[in-house]
Design a protein around this motif. Structure first.
Motif, PDB file in Angstrom:
ATOM      1  N   GLY A   1      46.185  20.776   3.366  1.00 52.90           N
ATOM      2  CA  GLY A   1      44.607  20.966   3.442  1.00 52.90           C
ATOM      3  C   GLY A   1      43.632  19.757   3.756  1.00 52.90           C
ATOM      4  N   VAL A   2      42.425  19.805   3.520  1.00 55.70           N
ATOM      5  CA  VAL A   2      41.603  18.805   3.933  1.00 55.70           C
ATOM      6  C   VAL A   2      41.036  18.595   2.721  1.00 55.70           C
ATOM      7  N   MET A   3      40.852  17.091   2.303  1.00 56.30           N
ATOM      8  CA  MET A   3      40.160  16.466   1.283  1.00 56.30           C
ATOM      9  C   MET A   3      38.863  15.792   1.551  1.00 56.30           C
ATOM     10  N   ASN A   4      37.789  16.064   1.067  1.00 56.49           N
ATOM     11  CA  ASN A   4      36.562  15.170   1.121  1.00 56.49           C
ATOM     12  C   ASN A   4      36.725  14.068   0.423  1.00 56.49           C
ATOM     13  N   VAL A   5      36.432  12.812   0.904  1.00 53.77           N
ATOM     14  CA  VAL A   5      36.608  11.480   0.499  1.00 53.77           C
ATOM     15  C   VAL A   5      35.041  10.754   0.144  1.00 53.77           C
ATOM     16  N   ASN A   6      34.557  10.362  -0.685  1.00 54.17           N
ATOM     17  CA  ASN A   6      33.425   9.609  -1.025  1.00 54.17           C
ATOM     18  C   ASN A   6      33.787   8.076  -0.302  1.00 54.17           C
ATOM     19  N   THR A   7      33.140   7.548   0.516  1.00 51.75           N
ATOM     20  CA  THR A   7      33.152   6.303   0.883  1.00 51.75           C
ATOM     21  C   THR A   7      31.859   5.616   1.045  1.00 51.75           C
ATOM     22  N   ARG A   8      31.980   4.378   1.211  1.00 55.30           N
ATOM     23  CA  ARG A   8      30.527   3.600   1.165  1.00 55.30           C
ATOM     24  C   ARG A   8      29.696   4.361   2.485  1.00 55.30           C
ATOM     25  N   GLN A   9      30.359   4.531   3.599  1.00 59.18           N
ATOM     26  CA  GLN A   9      29.730   5.110   4.593  1.00 59.18           C
ATOM     27  C   GLN A   9      29.446   6.695   4.694  1.00 59.18           C
TER      28      GLN A   9
ATOM     29  N   ILE B   1      33.828  11.440   4.184  1.00 56.07           N
ATOM     30  CA  ILE B   1      34.597  11.751   5.215  1.00 56.07           C
ATOM     31  C   ILE B   1      35.805  12.822   4.805  1.00 56.07           C
ATOM     32  N   GLN B   2      36.326  13.293   5.816  1.00 60.47           N
ATOM     33  CA  GLN B   2      37.540  14.209   5.447  1.00 60.47           C
ATOM     34  C   GLN B   2      38.998  13.487   5.851  1.00 60.47           C
ATOM     35  N   ARG B   3      39.787  13.892   4.889  1.00 58.67           N
ATOM     36  CA  ARG B   3      41.085  13.275   5.061  1.00 58.67           C
ATOM     37  C   ARG B   3      42.072  14.416   5.094  1.00 58.67           C
ATOM     38  N   ASP B   4      43.129  14.582   5.916  1.00 55.12           N
ATOM     39  CA  ASP B   4      44.061  15.416   5.970  1.00 55.12           C
ATOM     40  C   ASP B   4      45.145  15.067   4.733  1.00 55.12           C
ATOM     41  N   TYR B   5      45.592  16.162   4.195  1.00 61.80           N
ATOM     42  CA  TYR B   5      46.780  16.010   3.218  1.00 61.80           C
ATOM     43  C   TYR B   5      47.815  16.970   3.510  1.00 61.80           C
ATOM     44  N   ILE B   6      49.138  16.293   3.711  1.00 59.96           N
ATOM     45  CA  ILE B   6      50.187  17.055   4.448  1.00 59.96           C
ATOM     46  C   ILE B   6      51.378  16.907   3.005  1.00 59.96           C
ATOM     47  N   PRO B   7      51.688  18.022   2.349  1.00 60.80           N
ATOM     48  CA  PRO B   7      52.676  17.929   1.461  1.00 60.80           C
ATOM     49  C   PRO B   7      54.078  18.337   1.956  1.00 60.80           C
TER      50      PRO B   7
ATOM     51  N   PRO C   1      48.189  26.897  -6.058  1.00 56.58           N
ATOM     52  CA  PRO C   1      48.193  27.951  -4.996  1.00 56.58           C
ATOM     53  C   PRO C   1      49.203  27.351  -3.810  1.00 56.58           C
ATOM     54  N   ASN C   2      50.031  28.405  -3.297  1.00 56.18           N
ATOM     55  CA  ASN C   2      50.927  28.084  -2.215  1.00 56.18           C
ATOM     56  C   ASN C   2      49.964  27.880  -0.941  1.00 56.18           C
ATOM     57  N   GLY C   3      50.581  26.906  -0.037  1.00 61.20           N
ATOM     58  CA  GLY C   3      49.838  26.472   1.113  1.00 61.20           C
ATOM     59  C   GLY C   3      49.551  27.690   1.997  1.00 61.20           C
ATOM     60  N   GLN C   4      50.200  28.813   1.907  1.00 61.57           N
ATOM     61  CA  GLN C   4      49.737  30.036   2.737  1.00 61.57           C
ATOM     62  C   GLN C   4      48.491  30.472   2.369  1.00 61.57           C
ATOM     63  N   LEU C   5      47.877  30.151   1.130  1.00 60.98           N
ATOM     64  CA  LEU C   5      46.650  30.662   0.638  1.00 60.98           C
ATOM     65  C   LEU C   5      45.407  29.456   1.136  1.00 60.98           C
ATOM     66  N   GLU C   6      45.731  28.674   2.047  1.00 63.39           N
ATOM     67  CA  GLU C   6      44.756  27.855   2.336  1.00 63.39           C
ATOM     68  C   GLU C   6      43.665  28.282   2.914  1.00 63.39           C
ATOM     69  N   ASN C   7      43.675  29.593   3.816  1.00 63.06           N
ATOM     70  CA  ASN C   7      42.650  30.280   4.668  1.00 63.06           C
ATOM     71  C   ASN C   7      41.708  30.683   3.338  1.00 63.06           C
TER      72      ASN C   7
END
Length: 170
Positions: free
Chosen positions: A40-48, A51-57, A98-104
């Motif tokens: 999935g995608v994670m929202n990451v708080n930065t000084r700017q 931003i969104q960061r992908d996560y791949i298990p 949750p299993n990754g199939q449930l990302e939707n």
């Protein structure tokens, strides 16, 4: 721990948390790439800004075993909270990610950026139930909750106490 049953491969990870690090368990828990299948995608708080960061298990959503056989990958976490000074157990839980199939369905509610790039946390308090069941059931089972713990700790662990109370004496 990892084992196979008739229709699934089950991954179980044990996590212990000392009271001096109680924040590691109040809303989310660290999960490693080899412990889940939720891409999935994670929202990451930065000084700017955010931003969104992908996560791949590293785990698949399904394991293929033989030509026509697929088995789902299930991820569970047993969490134990204890006092570091006297080793008293305060809380024991079983949590299902949750299993990754449930990302939707669950989208970005499942993942929270970890402290380092590529690391993630499972935000179980954002999705405390199996939402797609006809009658949603809790994704968290509280096995033990010490009702006599310090009030500050009890407040920090109120999510679990609420589930424990709703379960009755189970």
């Amino acid at each position: 721990m990892f084992f196979e049953v008739k229709d699934a491969f089950i991954h179980i990870d044990l996590k212990t948390v000392q009271t001096r690090n109680i924040g590691d368990i109040t809303r989310s828990i660290f999960v490693g790439e080899n412990q889940n299948s939720y891409k999935g995608v994670m929202n990451v708080n930065t000084r700017q800004g955010v931003i969104q960061r992908d996560y791949i298990p590293a785990l698949p959503t399904f394991y293929n075993k033989g030509k026509d056989s697929e088995k789902i990958c299930l991820s569970y976490f047993i969490t134990i909270v204890y006092e570091d000074e006297n080793l008293n157990i305060l809380d024991i839980n079983l949590i299902c990610m949750p299993n990754g199939q449930l990302e939707n369905h669950y989208g970005s509610r499942v993942l929270q950026a970890g402290k380092n790039p590529g690391k993630t946390r499972f935000r179980f308090t954002e999705i405390p139930t199996f939402e797609l069941l006809e009658v949603p059931k809790s994704r968290v089972k509280v096995i033990y909750f010490d009702k006599n713990m310090d009030d500050d700790l009890k407040n920090r662990l109120s999510f679990y106490e609420g589930i424990f109370d709703a379960q009755g004496d189970s």
